[in-house]
Scaffold this active site. Structure first.
Site, mmCIF file in Angstrom:
data_model
loop_
_atom_site.group_PDB
_atom_site.id
_atom_site.type_symbol
_atom_site.label_atom_id
_atom_site.label_comp_id
_atom_site.label_asym_id
_atom_site.label_seq_id
_atom_site.Cartn_x
_atom_site.Cartn_y
_atom_site.Cartn_z
ATOM 1 N N LEU A 209 53.937 36.144 37.108
ATOM 2 C CA LEU A 209 53.293 34.688 36.288
ATOM 3 C C LEU A 209 51.874 34.560 36.585
ATOM 4 O O LEU A 209 51.413 35.609 37.311
ATOM 5 C CB LEU A 209 54.022 33.506 36.833
ATOM 6 C CG LEU A 209 55.561 33.693 36.427
ATOM 7 C CD1 LEU A 209 56.360 32.664 37.279
ATOM 8 C CD2 LEU A 209 55.767 33.207 35.188
ATOM 9 N N THR B 161 49.657 37.356 40.993
ATOM 10 C CA THR B 161 48.583 37.326 42.121
ATOM 11 C C THR B 161 48.356 35.773 42.249
ATOM 12 O O THR B 161 47.763 35.118 41.291
ATOM 13 C CB THR B 161 47.548 38.229 41.463
ATOM 14 O OG1 THR B 161 47.820 39.533 41.158
ATOM 15 C CG2 THR B 161 46.272 38.219 42.433
ATOM 16 N N LYS C 11 46.426 42.508 47.615
ATOM 17 C CA LYS C 11 46.131 42.580 46.318
ATOM 18 C C LYS C 11 44.632 41.781 46.155
ATOM 19 O O LYS C 11 43.718 42.368 45.339
ATOM 20 C CB LYS C 11 47.138 41.780 45.558
ATOM 21 C CG LYS C 11 46.675 41.622 44.162
ATOM 22 C CD LYS C 11 46.623 42.792 43.217
ATOM 23 C CE LYS C 11 45.813 42.733 41.822
ATOM 24 N NZ LYS C 11 47.120 42.094 40.995
ATOM 25 N N LYS D 267 39.966 34.223 38.479
ATOM 26 C CA LYS D 267 40.930 33.563 39.373
ATOM 27 C C LYS D 267 41.054 34.400 40.607
ATOM 28 O O LYS D 267 41.091 33.566 41.636
ATOM 29 C CB LYS D 267 42.172 33.655 38.706
ATOM 30 C CG LYS D 267 43.306 32.966 39.495
ATOM 31 C CD LYS D 267 44.656 33.427 38.835
ATOM 32 C CE LYS D 267 44.955 35.086 39.255
ATOM 33 N NZ LYS D 267 46.182 35.463 39.031
#
Length: 281
Positions: free
Chosen positions: A66, A94, A169, A237
């Site tokens: 998502l 993430t 990540k 983001k």
């Protein structure tokens, strides 16, 4: 042993090809996407559900892919409305370490298991099943998920307990954000000096400065077309998440300012290397 039933929630640019690889491998698969049209091409071979809770009831191992914290929290709120005892959840999104750890704790309270397993790679590796998957969680849970992860990625790295996959990540995407801004600035500089883009990118890609990151963005820069494999807004983001998690370095402020300004200029839905269109203004 009876074959486990898989569920996949989130069929966006990344989730769709990842779920397709599970389907192609022949696993019993159910899918859910908020926009149901994106699930249309799963109807022939897999089950398509209209609600998250229905999918969870009919699945043993559930993958979520998502967009952000809010989307993941909303989906897991629906998940928690049903009995999840004994199920395994694999979140490949993430998101912030806080959100991931909150969800991991809540899953375990309900006597289920959770691993964070975000990926490195964009839409092409997702389609080819050659993603790098970074895993945080217990070894036994990874072993349970591994036969399925192997169909989506070429490398699976177990980095420790819950939250360590997300940590890796955010770290790798922080690095990639610097590469893409640096590449865009370099191409604008060579444009200014009269070097053809294709020639410059050939030099970059064949030299020590070249990488998978530069090669995958070369066609976009040469054609000056920025159809998103990984949208600029998603990189913004991730830079903000990395900054909040402790990436407070000399480059951090510049990266945040540049990617935020590009978003404000209306470029957020372009590919991340479309940052070049903001920088040249």
């Amino acid at each position: 042993m009876e074959q486990e039933k898989l569920g996949f929630i989130g069929l966006g640019n990344m989730g769709h090809p990842m779920a397709k690889n599970l389907e192609k491998a022949g696993f019993p698969l159910s899918v859910y996407n908020r926009t149901i049209e994106k699930a249309e091409d799963f109807k022939a071979k897999s089950a398509v559900f209209n609600t998250v809770s229905e999918l969870v009831k009919n699945s043993d191992v559930i993958f979520t892919m998502l967009t952000n914290d809010a989307a993941v929290r909303a989906v897991y709120e629906e998940i928690f409305s049903t009995d999840i005892h004994g199920k395994l959840f694999v979140d490949m999104s993430t998101i912030s370490p806080e959100a991931s750890n909150d969800i991991a704790s809540a899953v375990k309270i309900k006597e289920a298991e959770f691993i964070d397993a975000p990926v490195a790679g964009s839409t092409k590796p997702a389609a080819e099943g050659t993603l790098i998957i970074m895993v945080g969680g217990e070894e036994k849970d990874l072993q349970r998920a591994e036969p399925y992860l192997e169909k989506m990625g070429k490398t699976i790295k177990h980095l420790g307990g819950n939250g360590k996959g997300i940590a890796a990540k955010l770290s790798v995407n922080y690095f990639i954000s610097t590469l893409y801004q640096g590449l865009a600035e370099t191409i604008l500089f060579s444009d200014k000096l009269g070097i053809e883009r294709k020639e410059m990118l050939d030099i970059i890609n064949e030299s020590a400065s070249g990488s998978g990151a530069t090669k995958v963005k070369t066609p976009l820069l040469v054609n000056n077309e920025y159809e998103p494999a990984f949208a600029l807004d998603l990189m913004l983001k991730d830079i903000l998440l990395a900054n909040k998690a402790g990436a407070d370095y000399p480059l951090s402020k510049t990266l945040i300012e540049t990617y935020q300004a590009a978003h404000d200029a209306g470029l957020g839905n372009d590919d991340v290397i479309g940052i070049i269109n903001y920088l040249k203004k």
